[in-house]
Design a protein around this motif. Structure first.
Motif, mmCIF file in Angstrom:
data_model
loop_
_atom_site.group_PDB
_atom_site.id
_atom_site.type_symbol
_atom_site.label_atom_id
_atom_site.label_comp_id
_atom_site.label_asym_id
_atom_site.label_seq_id
_atom_site.Cartn_x
_atom_site.Cartn_y
_atom_site.Cartn_z
ATOM 1 N N GLY A 150 40.061 72.671 9.943
ATOM 2 C CA GLY A 150 38.826 72.870 9.199
ATOM 3 C C GLY A 150 38.587 71.679 8.308
ATOM 4 N N SER A 158 36.817 68.912 13.961
ATOM 5 C CA SER A 158 36.315 70.276 13.757
ATOM 6 C C SER A 158 34.843 70.374 14.157
ATOM 7 C CB SER A 158 36.517 70.735 12.307
ATOM 8 O OG SER A 158 35.756 69.957 11.420
ATOM 9 N N TYR A 196 31.660 75.080 1.814
ATOM 10 C CA TYR A 196 31.451 76.396 2.398
ATOM 11 C C TYR A 196 30.560 76.349 3.648
ATOM 12 C CZ TYR A 196 27.004 76.322 -0.136
ATOM 13 O OH TYR A 196 25.771 75.976 -0.634
ATOM 14 N N ARG A 201 33.662 72.733 17.203
ATOM 15 C CA ARG A 201 32.614 73.741 16.945
ATOM 16 C C ARG A 201 31.435 73.551 17.898
ATOM 17 N NH1 ARG A 201 31.861 78.759 15.947
ATOM 18 N NH2 ARG A 201 30.003 79.197 14.738
ATOM 19 N N GLY A 212 31.053 74.356 6.224
ATOM 20 C CA GLY A 212 31.876 74.111 7.402
ATOM 21 C C GLY A 212 31.201 73.142 8.357
ATOM 22 N N ASP A 227 29.159 73.723 10.896
ATOM 23 C CA ASP A 227 27.931 74.141 11.570
ATOM 24 C C ASP A 227 26.733 73.232 11.283
ATOM 25 O OD1 ASP A 227 28.898 76.348 13.065
ATOM 26 O OD2 ASP A 227 28.987 77.513 11.227
ATOM 27 N N TYR A 269 38.722 64.680 10.659
ATOM 28 C CA TYR A 269 37.828 65.766 10.238
ATOM 29 C C TYR A 269 36.692 65.971 11.226
ATOM 30 C CZ TYR A 269 40.181 65.461 5.728
ATOM 31 O OH TYR A 269 41.114 65.437 4.735
#
Length: 118
Positions: A111, A87, A55, A91, A57, A59, A84
């Motif tokens: 994602g 992402s 959850y 971001r 992600g 960030d 992966y």
């Protein structure tokens, strides 16, 4: 970070994908050292680092990378991100565009999927 003898480009950050470790970039890193310093971090959730809950992600890895760059005194980098890791690179471009000179995303992901154990 591995330093080039006479860098002509901004440093390159290599962000790997699932099951990649910073040590996996050896040949790629060596090829880039002719032109730039190279940074291959194991960001949170990658390599030998602890797994992150899905959850969160990308960030947390992005902010960890930005903090690492700050600690090293690096203002801008060129980013190569794969699988992966794409992402995370994407971001970072969204949240810190001023920190990226150039970026290549390979095998892009929409994602980071939920972990099925590792």
């Amino acid at each position: 970070m591995t330093c080039a003898e006479a860098p002509v480009l901004e440093p390159v950050v290599l962000i790997g994908g699932a099951l990649h470790r910073k040590e996996d970039w050896g040949r790629v890193e060596q090829g880039m050292l002719a032109s730039a310093d190279v940074l291959c971090p194991d960001l949170p959730g990658w390599g030998e680092a602890d797994l992150l809950p899905p959850y969160l992600g990308p960030d947390v890895p992005v902010e960890s990378l930005v903090r690492l760059l700050d600690d090293l005194g690096i203002e801008r980098v060129n980013v190569f991100a794969g699988s992966y890791g794409s992402s995370v690179g994407y971001r970072m471009a969204q949240t810190h565009p001023e920190r990226i000179g150039r970026m290549v995303l390979a095998g892009t992901m929409g994602g980071i999927p939920r972990s099925r154990g590792r």
